[in-house]
Design a protein around this motif. Structure first.
Motif, PDB file in Angstrom:
ATOM      1  N   GLU A   1      50.333 119.177  58.839  1.00 21.14           N
ATOM      2  CA  GLU A   1      48.935 118.998  59.229  1.00 21.14           C
ATOM      3  C   GLU A   1      48.734 117.684  59.988  1.00 21.14           C
ATOM      4  O   GLU A   1      48.037 117.634  60.997  1.00 21.14           O
ATOM      5  CB  GLU A   1      48.040 119.035  57.986  1.00 21.14           C
ATOM      6  CG  GLU A   1      46.576 119.166  58.310  1.00 21.14           C
ATOM      7  CD  GLU A   1      45.721 119.413  57.074  1.00 21.14           C
ATOM      8  OE1 GLU A   1      44.590 118.921  57.078  1.00 21.14           O
ATOM      9  OE2 GLU A   1      46.177 120.102  56.140  1.00 21.14           O
ATOM     10  N   ALA A   2      49.394 116.617  59.526  1.00 19.13           N
ATOM     11  CA  ALA A   2      49.282 115.321  60.198  1.00 19.13           C
ATOM     12  C   ALA A   2      49.848 115.395  61.619  1.00 19.13           C
ATOM     13  O   ALA A   2      49.241 114.874  62.565  1.00 19.13           O
ATOM     14  CB  ALA A   2      50.009 114.252  59.392  1.00 19.13           C
ATOM     15  N   GLU A   3      50.992 116.057  61.780  1.00 18.30           N
ATOM     16  CA  GLU A   3      51.587 116.226  63.108  1.00 18.30           C
ATOM     17  C   GLU A   3      50.693 117.065  64.014  1.00 18.30           C
ATOM     18  O   GLU A   3      50.565 116.798  65.199  1.00 18.30           O
ATOM     19  CB  GLU A   3      52.976 116.865  63.011  1.00 18.30           C
ATOM     20  CG  GLU A   3      54.067 115.931  62.523  1.00 18.30           C
ATOM     21  CD  GLU A   3      54.364 114.788  63.486  1.00 18.30           C
ATOM     22  OE1 GLU A   3      54.209 114.939  64.710  1.00 18.30           O
ATOM     23  OE2 GLU A   3      54.750 113.723  62.988  1.00 18.30           O
ATOM     24  N   VAL A   4      50.071 118.099  63.436  1.00 20.53           N
ATOM     25  CA  VAL A   4      49.178 118.971  64.207  1.00 20.53           C
ATOM     26  C   VAL A   4      47.985 118.172  64.720  1.00 20.53           C
ATOM     27  O   VAL A   4      47.627 118.270  65.903  1.00 20.53           O
ATOM     28  CB  VAL A   4      48.706 120.183  63.354  1.00 20.53           C
ATOM     29  CG1 VAL A   4      47.538 120.901  64.013  1.00 20.53           C
ATOM     30  CG2 VAL A   4      49.859 121.147  63.115  1.00 20.53           C
ATOM     31  N   VAL A   5      47.377 117.367  63.857  1.00 16.35           N
ATOM     32  CA  VAL A   5      46.220 116.551  64.248  1.00 16.35           C
ATOM     33  C   VAL A   5      46.610 115.608  65.385  1.00 16.35           C
ATOM     34  O   VAL A   5      45.892 115.461  66.378  1.00 16.35           O
ATOM     35  CB  VAL A   5      45.657 115.774  63.031  1.00 16.35           C
ATOM     36  CG1 VAL A   5      44.640 114.742  63.463  1.00 16.35           C
ATOM     37  CG2 VAL A   5      45.064 116.742  62.019  1.00 16.35           C
ATOM     38  N   LYS A   6      47.788 114.983  65.253  1.00 15.76           N
ATOM     39  CA  LYS A   6      48.268 114.064  66.294  1.00 15.76           C
ATOM     40  C   LYS A   6      48.492 114.817  67.617  1.00 15.76           C
ATOM     41  O   LYS A   6      48.103 114.344  68.680  1.00 15.76           O
ATOM     42  CB  LYS A   6      49.576 113.413  65.818  1.00 15.76           C
ATOM     43  CG  LYS A   6      49.873 112.100  66.497  1.00 15.76           C
ATOM     44  CD  LYS A   6      51.093 111.325  66.017  1.00 15.76           C
ATOM     45  CE  LYS A   6      51.845 111.786  64.828  1.00 15.76           C
ATOM     46  NZ  LYS A   6      53.084 111.048  64.593  1.00 15.76           N
ATOM     47  N   ALA A   7      49.104 115.983  67.543  1.00 20.11           N
ATOM     48  CA  ALA A   7      49.389 116.772  68.748  1.00 20.11           C
ATOM     49  C   ALA A   7      48.103 117.260  69.419  1.00 20.11           C
ATOM     50  O   ALA A   7      48.019 117.297  70.640  1.00 20.11           O
ATOM     51  CB  ALA A   7      50.292 117.960  68.407  1.00 20.11           C
ATOM     52  N   ILE A   8      47.109 117.625  68.622  1.00 17.05           N
ATOM     53  CA  ILE A   8      45.830 118.079  69.187  1.00 17.05           C
ATOM     54  C   ILE A   8      45.191 116.958  69.986  1.00 17.05           C
ATOM     55  O   ILE A   8      44.719 117.166  71.101  1.00 17.05           O
ATOM     56  CB  ILE A   8      44.879 118.592  68.081  1.00 17.05           C
ATOM     57  CG1 ILE A   8      45.388 119.931  67.547  1.00 17.05           C
ATOM     58  CG2 ILE A   8      43.445 118.729  68.603  1.00 17.05           C
ATOM     59  CD1 ILE A   8      44.644 120.461  66.332  1.00 17.05           C
ATOM     60  N   SER A   9      45.203 115.740  69.441  1.00 15.63           N
ATOM     61  CA  SER A   9      44.588 114.623  70.166  1.00 15.63           C
ATOM     62  C   SER A   9      45.398 114.275  71.422  1.00 15.63           C
ATOM     63  O   SER A   9      44.830 113.982  72.466  1.00 15.63           O
ATOM     64  CB  SER A   9      44.420 113.403  69.259  1.00 15.63           C
ATOM     65  OG  SER A   9      45.668 112.883  68.892  1.00 15.63           O
TER      66      SER A   9
END
Length: 148
Positions: A100-108
């Protein structure tokens, strides 16, 4: 020791121990890697080897589901053993929170705003999590974050 060297040394150890099941599973891994090298016309790098192993894991999980539906416990056990052998060569799997943390970073990083931008996010994200996280979990997490 590279991943390829580890696979080779495990194969030798399984052959010496006369562990036919493990030897068969490792030979299946080596065959998959060899076929991918032929397709690429070069040796695979570590990331490509992990991708191939991830594909094998996905196939094994799908097979297990199918065999369970067909009530073939003997084949389920064989596939589960092969799955365990393949997963032993893969890095430690990421937790749902880490994904989830990686996903949030990738989205931004991708500047994604809606589910339509999922492709952009996956393009940024997959090289980071390949072999370390289940593709379905990653995909579902990205969808949930973009939709929410």
């Amino acid at each position: 020791m590279s991943l390829k060297d580890r696979i080779n040394s495990e194969m030798v150890a399984a052959a010496k121990a006369k562990d036919a099941l493990k030897l068969g599973a490792i030979r299946m891994i080596k065959t998959t890697l060899h076929n991918r090298e032929i397709d690429a016309k070069r040796e695979l790098n570590e990331a490509e080897i992990l991708q191939a192993l991830s594909a094998i894991v996905k196939q094994r999980k799908d097979s297990i589901e199918q065999f369970k539906a067909g009530k073939r416990q003997d084949l389920v056990e064989k596939e589960e053993y092969e799955l365990a052998v393949v997963q032993a060569f893969m890095p430690q799997q990421m937790s749902a929170e880490e994904v989830e943390a990686e996903v949030v970073k990738a989205i931004s990083e991708a500047g994604a705003a809606s589910v339509k931008d999922m492709g952009k996010v996956m393009k940024v994200l997959m090289p980071r999590v390949a072999g370390k996280a289940d593709g379905k979990l990653v995909s579902d997490t990205v969808k949930a974050k973009l939709a929410g």
